[in-house]
Every structure is written in structure tokens, then in C-alpha cells.
Design a protein around this motif. Sequence first.
Motif, PDB file in Angstrom:
ATOM      1  N   SER B 250     -64.845  47.528 -17.147  1.00 19.01           N
ATOM      2  CA  SER B 250     -64.808  48.905 -17.625  1.00 19.01           C
ATOM      3  C   SER B 250     -63.360  49.373 -17.776  1.00 19.01           C
ATOM      4  O   SER B 250     -62.418  48.644 -17.475  1.00 19.01           O
ATOM      5  CB  SER B 250     -65.536  49.807 -16.645  1.00 19.01           C
ATOM      6  OG  SER B 250     -64.766  49.915 -15.476  1.00 19.01           O
ATOM      7  N   TRP B 251     -63.193  50.613 -18.214  1.00 18.16           N
ATOM      8  CA  TRP B 251     -61.842  51.159 -18.367  1.00 18.16           C
ATOM      9  C   TRP B 251     -61.143  51.240 -17.022  1.00 18.16           C
ATOM     10  O   TRP B 251     -59.921  51.194 -16.932  1.00 18.16           O
ATOM     11  CB  TRP B 251     -61.896  52.536 -19.029  1.00 18.16           C
ATOM     12  CG  TRP B 251     -62.702  53.539 -18.268  1.00 18.16           C
ATOM     13  CD1 TRP B 251     -64.034  53.780 -18.395  1.00 18.16           C
ATOM     14  CD2 TRP B 251     -62.243  54.417 -17.247  1.00 18.16           C
ATOM     15  NE1 TRP B 251     -64.434  54.740 -17.520  1.00 18.16           N
ATOM     16  CE2 TRP B 251     -63.357  55.164 -16.804  1.00 18.16           C
ATOM     17  CE3 TRP B 251     -60.982  54.656 -16.658  1.00 18.16           C
ATOM     18  CZ2 TRP B 251     -63.261  56.120 -15.801  1.00 18.16           C
ATOM     19  CZ3 TRP B 251     -60.900  55.614 -15.659  1.00 18.16           C
ATOM     20  CH2 TRP B 251     -62.033  56.330 -15.251  1.00 18.16           C
ATOM     21  N   MET B 252     -61.941  51.365 -15.929  1.00 16.29           N
ATOM     22  CA  MET B 252     -61.324  51.432 -14.604  1.00 16.29           C
ATOM     23  C   MET B 252     -60.633  50.115 -14.267  1.00 16.29           C
ATOM     24  O   MET B 252     -59.489  50.097 -13.807  1.00 16.29           O
ATOM     25  CB  MET B 252     -62.412  51.755 -13.576  1.00 16.29           C
ATOM     26  CG  MET B 252     -61.889  52.058 -12.205  1.00 16.29           C
ATOM     27  SD  MET B 252     -60.673  53.369 -12.208  1.00 16.29           S
ATOM     28  CE  MET B 252     -61.660  54.743 -11.723  1.00 16.29           C
ATOM     29  N   LEU B 256     -56.645  49.486 -13.732  1.00 16.15           N
ATOM     30  CA  LEU B 256     -56.075  48.835 -12.550  1.00 16.15           C
ATOM     31  C   LEU B 256     -55.178  47.672 -12.968  1.00 16.15           C
ATOM     32  O   LEU B 256     -54.089  47.485 -12.407  1.00 16.15           O
ATOM     33  CB  LEU B 256     -57.191  48.352 -11.633  1.00 16.15           C
ATOM     34  CG  LEU B 256     -57.892  49.448 -10.843  1.00 16.15           C
ATOM     35  CD1 LEU B 256     -59.098  48.898 -10.120  1.00 16.15           C
ATOM     36  CD2 LEU B 256     -56.946  50.074  -9.838  1.00 16.15           C
ATOM     37  N   ASN B 257     -55.626  46.901 -13.960  1.00 23.22           N
ATOM     38  CA  ASN B 257     -54.794  45.803 -14.452  1.00 23.22           C
ATOM     39  C   ASN B 257     -53.490  46.317 -15.053  1.00 23.22           C
ATOM     40  O   ASN B 257     -52.425  45.722 -14.873  1.00 23.22           O
ATOM     41  CB  ASN B 257     -55.544  44.996 -15.509  1.00 23.22           C
ATOM     42  CG  ASN B 257     -56.576  44.092 -14.882  1.00 23.22           C
ATOM     43  OD1 ASN B 257     -57.413  43.531 -15.545  1.00 23.22           O
ATOM     44  ND2 ASN B 257     -56.540  43.974 -13.566  1.00 23.22           N
ATOM     45  N   TYR B 258     -53.607  47.427 -15.746  1.00 23.06           N
ATOM     46  CA  TYR B 258     -52.434  48.037 -16.358  1.00 23.06           C
ATOM     47  C   TYR B 258     -51.427  48.449 -15.286  1.00 23.06           C
ATOM     48  O   TYR B 258     -50.218  48.213 -15.405  1.00 23.06           O
ATOM     49  CB  TYR B 258     -52.904  49.246 -17.168  1.00 23.06           C
ATOM     50  CG  TYR B 258     -51.952  49.733 -18.223  1.00 23.06           C
ATOM     51  CD1 TYR B 258     -50.748  49.093 -18.467  1.00 23.06           C
ATOM     52  CD2 TYR B 258     -52.264  50.851 -18.989  1.00 23.06           C
ATOM     53  CE1 TYR B 258     -49.886  49.551 -19.434  1.00 23.06           C
ATOM     54  CE2 TYR B 258     -51.406  51.323 -19.957  1.00 23.06           C
ATOM     55  CZ  TYR B 258     -50.222  50.663 -20.167  1.00 23.06           C
ATOM     56  OH  TYR B 258     -49.365  51.120 -21.123  1.00 23.06           O
ATOM     57  N   ILE B 259     -51.959  49.047 -14.214  1.00 25.80           N
ATOM     58  CA  ILE B 259     -51.089  49.450 -13.106  1.00 25.80           C
ATOM     59  C   ILE B 259     -50.413  48.226 -12.510  1.00 25.80           C
ATOM     60  O   ILE B 259     -49.236  48.259 -12.146  1.00 25.80           O
ATOM     61  CB  ILE B 259     -51.903  50.201 -12.040  1.00 25.80           C
ATOM     62  CG1 ILE B 259     -52.356  51.544 -12.589  1.00 25.80           C
ATOM     63  CG2 ILE B 259     -51.095  50.399 -10.770  1.00 25.80           C
ATOM     64  CD1 ILE B 259     -53.315  52.260 -11.687  1.00 25.80           C
ATOM     65  N   ARG B 260     -51.162  47.122 -12.418  1.00 25.92           N
ATOM     66  CA  ARG B 260     -50.570  45.915 -11.862  1.00 25.92           C
ATOM     67  C   ARG B 260     -49.404  45.446 -12.722  1.00 25.92           C
ATOM     68  O   ARG B 260     -48.359  45.073 -12.208  1.00 25.92           O
ATOM     69  CB  ARG B 260     -51.621  44.814 -11.774  1.00 25.92           C
ATOM     70  CG  ARG B 260     -51.039  43.499 -11.339  1.00 25.92           C
ATOM     71  CD  ARG B 260     -52.065  42.405 -11.372  1.00 25.92           C
ATOM     72  NE  ARG B 260     -52.555  42.179 -12.719  1.00 25.92           N
ATOM     73  CZ  ARG B 260     -53.630  41.468 -12.999  1.00 25.92           C
ATOM     74  NH1 ARG B 260     -54.344  40.963 -12.018  1.00 25.92           N
ATOM     75  NH2 ARG B 260     -54.006  41.283 -14.229  1.00 25.92           N
ATOM     76  N   SER B 267     -48.000  55.347 -16.180  1.00 25.49           N
ATOM     77  CA  SER B 267     -47.960  56.798 -16.062  1.00 25.49           C
ATOM     78  C   SER B 267     -47.276  57.426 -17.273  1.00 25.49           C
ATOM     79  O   SER B 267     -47.573  58.561 -17.632  1.00 25.49           O
ATOM     80  CB  SER B 267     -47.283  57.212 -14.756  1.00 25.49           C
ATOM     81  OG  SER B 267     -46.088  56.533 -14.601  1.00 25.49           O
ATOM     82  N   CYS B 268     -46.384  56.678 -17.922  1.00 26.14           N
ATOM     83  CA  CYS B 268     -45.765  57.209 -19.129  1.00 26.14           C
ATOM     84  C   CYS B 268     -46.774  57.340 -20.266  1.00 26.14           C
ATOM     85  O   CYS B 268     -46.579  58.123 -21.191  1.00 26.14           O
ATOM     86  CB  CYS B 268     -44.621  56.309 -19.590  1.00 26.14           C
ATOM     87  SG  CYS B 268     -43.196  56.428 -18.532  1.00 26.14           S
ATOM     88  N   GLN B 269     -47.829  56.539 -20.215  1.00 22.62           N
ATOM     89  CA  GLN B 269     -48.869  56.636 -21.233  1.00 22.62           C
ATOM     90  C   GLN B 269     -49.809  57.805 -20.966  1.00 22.62           C
ATOM     91  O   GLN B 269     -50.780  57.994 -21.689  1.00 22.62           O
ATOM     92  CB  GLN B 269     -49.702  55.357 -21.250  1.00 22.62           C
ATOM     93  CG  GLN B 269     -48.928  54.135 -21.620  1.00 22.62           C
ATOM     94  CD  GLN B 269     -48.880  53.944 -23.101  1.00 22.62           C
ATOM     95  OE1 GLN B 269     -49.827  54.239 -23.797  1.00 22.62           O
ATOM     96  NE2 GLN B 269     -47.751  53.484 -23.599  1.00 22.62           N
ATOM     97  N   GLY B 270     -49.548  58.540 -19.906  1.00 22.56           N
ATOM     98  CA  GLY B 270     -50.406  59.676 -19.591  1.00 22.56           C
ATOM     99  C   GLY B 270     -51.662  59.281 -18.839  1.00 22.56           C
ATOM    100  O   GLY B 270     -52.641  60.009 -18.843  1.00 22.56           O
ATOM    101  N   ILE B 271     -51.628  58.116 -18.199  1.00 23.18           N
ATOM    102  CA  ILE B 271     -52.793  57.680 -17.430  1.00 23.18           C
ATOM    103  C   ILE B 271     -52.540  58.006 -15.963  1.00 23.18           C
ATOM    104  O   ILE B 271     -51.471  57.698 -15.428  1.00 23.18           O
ATOM    105  CB  ILE B 271     -53.017  56.174 -17.599  1.00 23.18           C
ATOM    106  CG1 ILE B 271     -53.328  55.873 -19.061  1.00 23.18           C
ATOM    107  CG2 ILE B 271     -54.135  55.686 -16.703  1.00 23.18           C
ATOM    108  CD1 ILE B 271     -53.324  54.418 -19.395  1.00 23.18           C
ATOM    109  N   PHE B 275     -55.602  58.190  -9.061  1.00 21.58           N
ATOM    110  CA  PHE B 275     -57.055  58.149  -8.911  1.00 21.58           C
ATOM    111  C   PHE B 275     -57.613  56.729  -8.950  1.00 21.58           C
ATOM    112  O   PHE B 275     -58.395  56.362  -8.074  1.00 21.58           O
ATOM    113  CB  PHE B 275     -57.750  59.039  -9.942  1.00 21.58           C
ATOM    114  CG  PHE B 275     -59.235  58.918  -9.891  1.00 21.58           C
ATOM    115  CD1 PHE B 275     -59.934  59.395  -8.786  1.00 21.58           C
ATOM    116  CD2 PHE B 275     -59.937  58.283 -10.895  1.00 21.58           C
ATOM    117  CE1 PHE B 275     -61.301  59.248  -8.707  1.00 21.58           C
ATOM    118  CE2 PHE B 275     -61.310  58.133 -10.818  1.00 21.58           C
ATOM    119  CZ  PHE B 275     -61.986  58.624  -9.721  1.00 21.58           C
ATOM    120  N   PRO B 276     -57.221  55.894  -9.930  1.00 16.18           N
ATOM    121  CA  PRO B 276     -57.755  54.528  -9.907  1.00 16.18           C
ATOM    122  C   PRO B 276     -57.427  53.782  -8.622  1.00 16.18           C
ATOM    123  O   PRO B 276     -58.243  53.016  -8.126  1.00 16.18           O
ATOM    124  CB  PRO B 276     -57.082  53.872 -11.110  1.00 16.18           C
ATOM    125  CG  PRO B 276     -56.753  54.974 -11.998  1.00 16.18           C
ATOM    126  CD  PRO B 276     -56.425  56.128 -11.125  1.00 16.18           C
TER     127      PRO B 276
END
Lengths: 306, 381
Positions: B250-252, B256-260, B267-271, B275-276
Amino acid sequence: METLINQLVNAFILSCTYALIAVGFSLFFGAFNVINFAHGDVCIAGIFLSLILYGLLKYLGIFGAFEGGLNLATAIFGVLATGFLGVLIERGVIRPFRKADILIVLVATTALGIIIRESIKNFYPAGGLPHIFPKMLPDGAIDLDIVLLPYESIIIFFGSLVLITLVFLFINYTRFGLAIRATSQDREAAMMVGMSPNQTGAIVFFLGSALGAIAGIINALYFGATRFDLGLLFGIKGFSVSVIGGLGNVYGAVIGGLLFGFMETFVIAFVPEGTAWKEFVAFFIVIIFLIFRPSGILGEKVFEKV
Amino acid sequence: MNRSMQWFVFLVSELLAMGFFLGFMMTESTVKLTVLVVLLALGLFGYRRSARLALNLSQAFTRYKLSSFVLLVLFVLSLPFFFGKSPYLIHICIMSCLYIIMAIGLNFCLGSANMTHFATSAFFGMGAYSSALLSIHLHTGFWVNIFVASALAGIFGALLAIPIIKTKTYYLALISMAFGLIFFQFINTVKFTGGPAGLSGVPRPSLFGYDFMKGPTVLGMVLPFQTNYFYIIIVFTILISILARRVMKSWMGLTLNYIREDEIATSCQGITVSFPKIFAFALNAILTGFAGTFYAHYITYVGPPDADIMISVVLVIIVILGGMDNLSGIAFSAALLTILPEKFRAFQDYRLLIYGTIVLLMLLFRPSGLFPKKLRVYKKG
């Protein structure tokens, strides 16, 4: 009054132990940006290395008139051997991961800690049980009218004071210390002016591990006994102390050690059933620090760059 | 490779794996076991070395995904009939399932978002102790506890995450380890958890008057009572794996992968980053707390060793060994690391030593784990 002075002595010795372990953490972090999660177990390895020599000498029947002196010699052997163990660790576990992800280094050093701890447990005779640590320092005490100060405490206290001073002098006034400081500021620039990171690494790990072993031996001497699984707590507390003081800052390690040592002794002395709660309070303080001031008392605030 | 060939490859390899598993579990002699382990290692080595073999296998299994899954489930469900004589083997299978569930939970933090934390033992202890306390003081049964205690563990995990996610890497490891040690110290010290003696008398589950202490009789064969627990935990393991796969796809999971990969870029992408992360911790704690609850009701006793910090370390080792963010790899390594020390009882004392050595060698020579994660594929093409 008597208990107060006794508690003060306790607190100072505990602080010295913590400070010596934390200096190791700070040195490693300063030079390589790594946290050696095996450091606590390395300290315990120092105790057991000197116990091995002690057992060997005893088996050969060399002890005689100068038992105390020989015991001290075994301790010095343990410290030096741990220093070389540190060099080996740097060569075998830290250096291959110099460019790797932080996570990998973290897990690798944790695994190394397990290996050291379990090796002691399985390969030292009856390693799973607590072991008596032989006396090394002269018996007796100074009578100060109000309180009896054992020679042991006095020697440990002044010994560690001298040791920490020597470390400061080494880092601030020798060529090797200069290399350590330069590498911790900017490794690539240090390499450019001809400082070998491998040599610096070996020095740093020798120094840090040997200091850790001294801390372990002080602890074992003071309590008269040791166990194989003290390493985990040693490591986490040493790391906590260096975080509180400011990671990578050797002065911070000493300040953090004092804070930790005094706080723990205070909890043991004045809180009912304090021994059970001392860890609780100690880690609570660490968590508070990590949340509100992660750079520690003396650390500089680090901004993350993209 | 054509279709019938793929079908053949898929069937043979799956049957081979099953036969290997059965043989491994039923063998008693250490020499034969060692031979089997060497065979397994050679197989894994061959799988990793030969890209063609790996490609063919994965293609075959992708095509017959559903059949392989159904076959596997049928095989697992029939296991008690093979192990009927020995309750111990079924116990090992139950423990493997618990470790698989915990490893899936830890994967959300460690695998998906690279948050190495050592609080698993606290979550496990939270689940075990809260279900024990609930059933002793409020007389709630297994079926209530399994949700309430897991939820309690989840809340605990989410609350813990709020300070934890302010930190990163080494500091995150330190703070979670401190929490784990505090939890251990706490249950060891306070009175209402029974202190070092622990709590005994956690009730066994019951369902519509069915007695879980009595082994079921199927086709005239009396199976040991562990079989009941085995079937429950198998059902939950399957459900949890499906849930975990859904979350990861899912997007979650993507966030999480993106954060990794890069937290600042995220966070610059506005995500929202926090919360995740809290979600990952909460899910981790729920799954681990579930395992703790089940364990408490299965063993009917909880004690401080159930919150030992070594549980956390072993779980981290399992996830790293299996391959981060790869569910089947993690399940494989969880089962492997649970079964191996149980089969080699002679080396039981060396369990942790062997774990540590395996992980260190693994990180030195193959840092991506046994089965590295494949790239995300959204459309077949």
C-alpha cells in the motif's frame, strides 16, 4: 557523615569507571563516526584475559611472596591484550564497513558483542558463573577519625584521575593525538595532509579498548567479582554517558560519567530499595536527554545536510 | 521456458522443499542433520550464484503463485499427522510461527523504514504480561485477550514511538534498548507482576466448550494437545502474512520505503514523516504483543525471561539474515533460526554464539541477506 563520605567515594569510583568506558565511545565516534556496540563486552574481555593469565600463573605455581604485585602484572597484561583485541576488531569488523550503511555497522558490532560474551560464557571454565577477582592493591585503610578510607579506593580514585589526565595530554599534546583530532574533524582533509586513517584507527581502538579494560578491572576490583554478562550493561551505560556528555567529546564523557555515577549512587543511597531502581532512573535520564538535548551537554548541534 | 516446463519446475522444487523439511524435522541423529544442513547451505549457495536458476525459479513461482500457496498451506495443515508421535516437533512449529509473526512485525520498522530498534522484547513482554494480568484479575479469556492485550501492546508501542522517532540510527538503537531494559527492570522489581517469580496460571483457551488440553482425534489417530494451538497459530500466521503483504504494497509501505531511502527528501515532498513511523511502530508492537499473548496462554506462565533483551537482538538478526523487507525471506530465516538450535540440542549453549557468527559473516560477505528484496513491480509488462 561517615556514610556520606563513603557514598562520595563510591560515586567517584563509579564515575571514573563510566568516564573511562565513555572516553572509548567518544574516541571511536570522533575518529570513525561509529558506535562500537561491542565495547562493553570488550571491557569484560579485559577482565577475563587477565583472569586467564592469573589462573595460568597460579597453575604453574609462580605465586609466592609477591602475590599482589604479580596480580597487578596480570591486570596490566589484560589491559594490553584488550588493546590489541581492539586493534583486531578495528581491522576485522570496523574497517570493512567504513563506507557501509550505519545500520550495518550497528548490527555487526552488536553481533561481535554477542560473540565475545558467549565465547567467554562457553570457553572460559565455568564461564556462566560469577568469578572472584583477585585482590591486587594493598589492604588496610587510612584512619581519618571520622571515616576509614581503604587504600584500595584511594589508589583506584587517584589512578583513574591520573589516567584520564594522561589521556587528555595524549590527545592534546602528542603527534598521534593531533592525528586523532584531525581525523575526527575531517577525515578526508586529514588524509590529504598525510595522516593514515588506518594508523589512526589502530591507535584509537587500542587506546579506547585498553581504557575500557581498565574500567572493567576497576569495577571487578571494587566489587571483588565479575560476570560474563556485565558487558551489555557496561556498553549501554558507557554509550549513554557519552551521549549525555556529548558524543565525540572526551571532556563531555568525563562530565557525563560524573553525572551518571553520582546520580546512581544517590538513588542507591537515598531511595528505598534503590538498587533495583538505579538502572531505571539512569535510563530515564538518558531518554530525557535524547529527546530534549540529543547533542548532549557539551556536544555541538549537528544539522543534517542533504 | 515453456509453460509445462515451468509447471514441472514449480512442482518439483516445492515438493523437494517439503520433503526436505519433513526429513529435517523427523531426523534425530546429529550426523544426518549436519549432512542436511550442508545440503541446504549448498542449495542456497547455488541459488545465489546461478542467476538463471534463480530467475527460472522465481518465474515459475510467480506464474503458479496461487497453487504454490495452496499447496504450502495444505502441507502445513497436514504437519501434525506427520509429527503425531512427537509433541515436541509441533511445539517447535508453534514457536517458529511466533517468531515469524514477530519478525514480520519488526520488518515494518527495521526492513521497511530502516529503524533498528531493540524494543521487541518490551513489546513481547507487554503482550504476555498484560494478557496474564487481564486473565488473572479480570478473568478475561484467551479470545478477548488476544485482541485487548495486542491492542494494549500497540498503544504502548505507539506511545513509545513518539519519543523514539525523534532520534535516528545509533540514538534510536540506544533509546529503544534503554526502554527494553527499563521494561525488564520494571517487571522484575514491582510486586504486581510477580517480580522474578513471574505469573503462573494463565488460563488455556476454550472455544464453545472445546477442551484445548485434549488432543483431537482424527481418523482414529489421537494427536497431542499442542495440535490445537498449532492450528490456531497457523491461521493467524497466514492472516498476518496477508495483512503484512497488503500493508507493504500500500501507500504506507511505499512511504516507509521512501523514508528509508531519504527522509529529508520525503518531507520536502510534503509527505508526513512522523505518522508512518508511529504507524510502523504500532503495527510492530501489535504483532509482537499478539505473539506474546499467544505465548502466555500457550505456556500458561509468564516471567521476566520473556522480556529479555536478547529476544530483540535475535529478532534483528532474523530480519537482517532473511533479507530486509522481503517477507518470505524473513519467514524462512525465522523458521530456520528457531528450528536449527532446537534440532541441534547438543549445541544449545552455543546458540547465540552461532547466531552472532552467522550474522557477522553474513554482513561481511553478503550484506543484503539471504533473499534480497526485489524491486517493486506495479504492472506486469
